[in-house]
Design an enzyme around this catalytic site. Structure first.
Site, mmCIF file in Angstrom:
data_model
loop_
_atom_site.group_PDB
_atom_site.id
_atom_site.type_symbol
_atom_site.label_atom_id
_atom_site.label_comp_id
_atom_site.label_asym_id
_atom_site.label_seq_id
_atom_site.Cartn_x
_atom_site.Cartn_y
_atom_site.Cartn_z
ATOM 1 N N GLU A 188 0.832 -1.203 0.000
ATOM 2 C CA GLU A 188 0.000 0.000 0.000
ATOM 3 C C GLU A 188 0.866 1.251 0.000
ATOM 4 O O GLU A 188 1.850 1.347 0.735
ATOM 5 C CB GLU A 188 -0.905 -0.002 1.230
ATOM 6 C CG GLU A 188 -1.844 1.203 1.299
ATOM 7 C CD GLU A 188 -2.915 1.016 2.342
ATOM 8 O OE1 GLU A 188 -3.651 -0.004 2.242
ATOM 9 O OE2 GLU A 188 -3.031 1.857 3.250
ATOM 10 N N ASP A 210 -13.782 9.354 7.063
ATOM 11 C CA ASP A 210 -14.005 10.225 8.202
ATOM 12 C C ASP A 210 -15.365 9.945 8.824
ATOM 13 O O ASP A 210 -16.373 9.928 8.123
ATOM 14 C CB ASP A 210 -13.958 11.682 7.725
ATOM 15 C CG ASP A 210 -13.622 12.641 8.845
ATOM 16 O OD1 ASP A 210 -13.587 12.192 10.000
ATOM 17 O OD2 ASP A 210 -13.398 13.815 8.544
#
Length: 675
Positions: A21, A114
């Site tokens: 990643e 979020d």
């Protein structure tokens, strides 16, 4: 243009695979240099696929898409693009999905991102003109399952969709009370039933927690997880501070035995890395020993760093043999040869360009005397243009570029490094905590004096334990040595200090406060301070005092950088390429190691983020008066970093005496240049 699930299915049943990643670096030169690193890692390590992160609320959307396009088209890597859905306009999601499809990307990791903060959006509609935008943000996507369903409805089976799983349970708050993966299973079932094709877990260090989690999923009565790929996430240990910070943000438990092994060596990054490699290898071996009905995979959160993950892969025999035909993550599709958006695939270095930074600094070395940040250290190495690692190169000795970030330290490291900054997806926002935790720590100030009180209490070692600009929840021990100076600046003129360090002249690297690196060495520091101050004080006090320093104190004793949220910037340096080393060490048998540096490109990137945290703090507040005050601070303050180049023992107090002189004088408005 393979799907991840198809690539896994094509492997032998007893095979192992891994994925890597990456996140888009904050600086353009770091972004450009990441391409070389990606090319090297894809050639020498040969992952099955790579992931590209997506910042909270889409704040890194353009750079994430650019990096994904480079991975997919230019480097020919099977690419999985992360995509978050909350606090984002549906238009941005639609654009990202369409761009991904155009690039030939067939794999997505659908994340919530979020946590929903409806009360913030509701409060922000007081002016009346944002209501429709808020409605668009929150009615369509609240949870990751909403994004999975949306993608399936619009694109059918075109995309292979992954979702996140949490071996230790998911939690939003900084101090979760009831964190249990069993509570998450019903929601995970819903995501699989909605169309998720594979699971990637949050990183962990408690291997028994993971094996219990995987067994519970495989044996669940619903049968939803019997055959779906479950890929455990692993975070290579780069240094002690990164480990502590990231595990805190992720609510991840560190086994006591690992902490006990690392604590005595926490100031020596090289030793920590070696212990970390052994720890991760032990985890991988234990997971490999668990019976699996298909190929066993591992997902590495690389933080854009290559040496440690390469060592782990090599020691665990996870690197596949060199194929006769390009395989693994390499995609042979014609799009590999296409130029990007009709232009050259090369990203020029050029003048450093600052995108909207959303990533928190990684960390700073423990001995950094900072109101909020601690710094780790980096080994200094020259850039070798055109350096290349052959396809059969030894993994533990990549080219010299790999040593840029031997000691990663966020914005105070080398802005050329591909690892400059951490991915926003590892934390809920640019703040170091959740909105609820922010309110508990800092309250909702309605006066400048209340903000000053927060800073002074923090400097005294009292509550709050960290400020909005803090990455570490504890005040550095070095602060005690210069506390009186910082308190003077804070209380005399409301000059709020957020980072600082005292002078150090050749102390042993084993020193209990200042020491870092291998035991056989000596460490040095130039004093510096970074602070917010009113624009009027900058123009009438500090700037004229700094400009007069050359004539009154002698040239070369002071350097500074200053930035305002409107983008204006000024510096004492004649060139943007100037780099000021403020922490370095000399160690037996090694080159001089530059641990901490201050330079224009990194300061500009941090400046934008630092002012952004005023806005983030404001959005956490429920009261209109507090929000108005914090936003006023954002618009009326200047961020200044002042470096004293005098560090010898007899002159260690010079910088602080110099700054006290600026507090006491008012030279009036200067000419109109600069901020």
């Amino acid at each position: 243009m393979d799907k991840i699930t198809d690539k896994i299915a094509a492997l032998p049943q007893d095979a192992n695979f891994f994925s890597l990643e990456f996140f888009p670096p904050k600086t353009r030169i770091g972004f450009s240099n990441l391409q070389d690193r990606l090319q090297r890692m894809s050639t020498t390590l040969r992952p099955l696929f790579v992931n590209v992160t997506w910042g909270a609320g889409g704040c890194t959307s353009s750079s994430s898409l650019e990096l994904a396009e480079i991975c997919q088209r230019q480097l020919g890597l099977t690419t999985c693009l992360h995509l978050t859905c909350t606090n984002m306009k549906r238009r941005l999601i639609d654009e990202a999905l369409e761009e991904a499809k155009t690039m030939g990307i067939r794999n997505l990791l659908a994340l919530r991102g979020d946590p929903p903060r409806e009360e913030e959006y509701r409060l922000d509609t007081e002016n009346g003109h944002e209501e429709e935008e808020v409605k668009e943000n929150n009615e369509n996507f609240v949870w990751a399952i909403d994004l999975v369903r949306y993608i399936r409805r619009i694109y059918g089976d075109f995309f292979c969709i992954g979702v996140a799983a949490y071996p230790e349970g998911h939690a939003d708050e900084s101090h979760p009370v009831d964190q249990n993966f069993e509570q998450d299973i019903p929601f995970l079932i819903q995501k699989v039933e909605a169309g998720a094709d594979f699971l990637v877990t949050q990183f962990f260090f408690d291997v028994h927690a993971y094996t219990r989690f995987e067994r519970a999923l495989r044996e669940h009565e619903s049968g939803a997880f019997r055959r779906i790929p479950i890929i455990p996430g692993l975070l290579p240990i780069q240094n002690y501070q990164i480990l502590k910070r990231t595990t805190k943000l992720a609510h991840c438990r560190i086994p006591p035995a690992l902490l006990e092994a690392l604590d005595p060596i926490k100031a020596d990054d090289e030793h920590v890395k070696r212990k970390g490699v052994d720890a991760l290898c032990d985890i991988i071996r234990e997971i490999k020993a668990v019976k699996s009905d298909g190929p066993r995979g591992f997902h590495f959160y690389t933080l854009n760093l290559e040496k440690v993950v390469g060592s782990i892969l090599e020691k665990c025999n996870l690197i596949p043999p060199m194929p006769d035909v390009r395989e693994s993550a390499i995609d042979d599709s014609p799009t590999t040869l296409n130029s990007i958006n009709g232009t050259s695939n090369h990203i020029p270095n050029g003048i450093p360009h600052v995108r909207k930074p959303s990533d928190l600094p990684i960390s700073r070395r423990p001995s950094m005397s900072s109101n909020h940040l601690t710094t780790t250290h980096r080994s200094s190495s020259p850039i070798q243009n055109g350096a290349h690692v052959s396809s059969n190169a030894t993994i533990t000795t990549p080219s010299r570029e790999a040593t840029w970030d031997d000691y990663p330290n966020g914005r105070f490291g080398d802005a050329r490094s591909p690892a400059f900054g951490t991915p926003a997806s590892y934390s809920p926002s640019s703040l170091p905590c959740t909105p609820a935790r922010a309110r508990a720590l800092w309250g909702e100030p309605t006066s400048l004096q209340q903000i000053t009180s927060l800073f002074t209490s923090h400097l005294r070692g009292e509550a709050p334990s960290q400020l909005p600009w803090s990455d570490d929840p504890h005040l550095s021990p070095e602060t005690a040595l210069i506390r009186s100076h910082l308190l003077f600046l804070t209380t005399a003129r409301n000059w709020w200090t957020i980072a600082s360090q005292p002078a150090v002249d050749g102390l042993p690297s084993t020193h209990p406060v200042h020491g870092w690196g291998p035991a056989s060495g000596f460490v040095f520091q130039k004093p510096f301070v970074e602070l917010f101050l009113p624009l009027s004080d900058w123009k009438q006090r500090l700037r004229p005092h700094l400009r007069s320093s050359s004539s009154s104190c002698g040239a070369g004793r002071i350097s500074y950088y200053a930035g305002h949220p409107d983008g204006t910037f000024e510096s004492s340096s004649d060139t943007a390429e100037a780099v000021h080393a403020v922490t370095w060490g000399s160690f037996l048998g090694k080159e001089i190691a530059t641990a901490t540096m201050v330079e224009e490109v990194s300061f500009r990137a941090w400046c934008e983020e630092a002012f952004g945290r005023w806005e983030e703090w404001a959005r956490c507040c429920r009261g209109a008066e507090a929000r108005a005050l914090l936003r006023k601070c954002k618009s009326e303050l200047v961020l200044v970093n002042v470096i004293g180049h005098v560090y010898r023992e007899m002159e260690g107090e010079w910088l602080w005496d110099f700054l006290k002189g600026a507090v006491g004088e008012n030279r009036g408005e200067q000419n109109g240049d600069g901020i």
